[in-house]
Write a protein that holds these residues in place. Sequence first.
Motif: not given
Length: 110
Positions: A23-29
Amino acid sequence: MKLPNWPALLLAPSLALASQSVIYALVTPSCKGQSTLALHAVSAVTLLVCLAFTWMARHNWKTAPAPLPDDAIARRPFFIAMVSCVVGALSCLVIAAMWFPQWVLSPCAS
């Protein structure tokens, strides 16, 4: 039918940590695309899998024979199933608690 206890005991907490990382990795996209669908999908899938692991442990806990007070060996399967159920339930609670801010906050909030 004997279901395994180890997924709720070992994989459920690992799944909660992995969910947080993804989820943290998907915040920017998600902020760039102005869509939280991917964030909700990850949370929903991990919560469902964690609930399935917890259900297996609960099934083992409820179907385990009642242990005698003086027989430590006979109490072991009951105890492991109970601890697995509690660990799985706690992991489900953690995943649900991490999912809640996604409903309230925008991924672009600074």
